[in-house]
Design an enzyme around this catalytic site. Sequence first.
Site, PDB file in Angstrom:
ATOM      1  N   GLU A  10      -5.694  -8.189   0.322  1.00  0.00           N
ATOM      2  CA  GLU A  10      -6.437  -7.811   1.520  1.00  0.00           C
ATOM      3  C   GLU A  10      -7.877  -7.516   1.145  1.00  0.00           C
ATOM      4  OE1 GLU A  10      -4.972  -4.619   3.961  1.00  0.00           O
ATOM      5  OE2 GLU A  10      -2.878  -5.282   3.816  1.00  0.00           O
TER       6      GLU A  10
ATOM      7  N   GLU B 203       0.795  -1.231   0.000  1.00  0.00           N
ATOM      8  CA  GLU B 203       0.000   0.000   0.000  1.00  0.00           C
ATOM      9  C   GLU B 203       0.827   1.282   0.000  1.00  0.00           C
ATOM     10  OE1 GLU B 203      -3.262   0.292   2.678  1.00  0.00           O
ATOM     11  OE2 GLU B 203      -4.198  -1.561   1.968  1.00  0.00           O
TER      12      GLU B 203
END
Length: 492
Positions: A398, A207
């Site tokens: 995720e 991320e």
Amino acid sequence: MSHRFTRRDFAGAAGALAAGLTVPTAKAEAQTAPITPATLGNDRRFPADFVWGTATSAYQIEGAVAAEGRGPSIWDSYSHTPKKIRGGGNGDHAVDHFHRYKEDVQLMKALGAKAYRFSMSWSRVFPTGMNTPNPQGLDFYNRLIDELLANGIEPYATLYHWDLPQPLQDRVGGWASRDTSKAFGDYAAHVAQRITDRVKNIFTINECATFVDFGYGSGPVELAPGLKLSQAQLNQIRHHVALGHGMAVQAIRANGRPDTRVGLAENVASCVPAIETPANIRASEIATREMNGGYMTVILEGRYTDAFLAYAGKNAPSFTAEELKTISSPVDFVGLNVYMPQHYVVASGDQHGFALVPFPTSFPRMDSDWLRIGPEALYWAPRNVAKVWNVKQIYISENGTSAADRPAGDGNIHDLDRVMYLRNYLTHLQRATSEGIPVRGYFHWSLMDNFEWSDGYEKRFGLYHVDFTTQKRTPKLSAEFYRNLIAANALV
């Protein structure tokens, strides 16, 4: 970013009680009939070789921040800064996974999960971030990897999940310096030499968009190291993170076993057509490329888009052709962290080809205010990534949600909101796999409740409830849902 749980309409239950009836409370671990494909009631199953797993990150679960020579990270420093963490918590002990990893592997096994995505603490391996490795640094991860394999669970390692060694931040400004990119490549080489005999899949960086914008910029949430830099500085940091990814890919190729596979994990800006018309679908593809222009696009294409550079103007990053070549080193897969749609898109007749539709204030959300409910994102994100960049292997690295997760009087946790979320999102993911979109696996975030960054211990994302005082793990209703889903698909 807090979202207070409010009780909904209990009129039906209240009426039953008024009539003298008993309203039963379900058991979170109620006995269910054996699952077979017939009990699914439909043919909405996933491919036979689909990978079902869970995910965590080092600083959020491990604790033991000074054990076996681990050095400090920016999250150690940030979480100990007054008023930075909701409730005043920190990751010093977290959920004590460092000492309880064997117990936690059994939690995975009880779910039937066949894969586990975990991150490694750079500070455990290189306490100062560079130069001399800590001889004990990989001991914990070697123990964890061996325990996973002994229980039939495939390890998927992530090299960086936000916990930059503090000395790198102090010495060179962290990702503001190209030195950090190189140090990350060296760290990747060291790890690849020592774990790829058993770990075949490695994610480089988790991320970028989140930790750059919120850690170094002025995003709606503040993350470590808690700086407020200019847009020009942010773009240069993002470039250095992409360069670090590329250097790590090359280092893993050079130092790992030949069958090692490597990719990235990014919270892709998922762009969903507001209505599924051909024009809007095309607009969502254009938007996917442009709204991810500062990281995913340059990694997968080896160039910044003209629109990105024009929009950045004088704030565009400095770069060389050689750096772009390194950044775009071929990857084996792309990991997508998908929680919600970032944008709904319609076609536009201007030079951009798309327009973003604003979210109304009434748009539904989960327990975290930022987490808008948009199950279709789990179809459109991988669909557009595969279409725009011809990606052949995708993992949902995720997906999950925070929920109220209050134990009932009997101690069970009836997280129906999380079950609702998963049921709807995974239906759209199955749509993707049924259409041949190359999603190879799904990692639920998270295995268990943990230190949730700036929200401290006040937001819970786990399939297992953790009592942060006693460290007791208790399966929630969603754990049963996920176990049943995995079991049903394992029979295909």
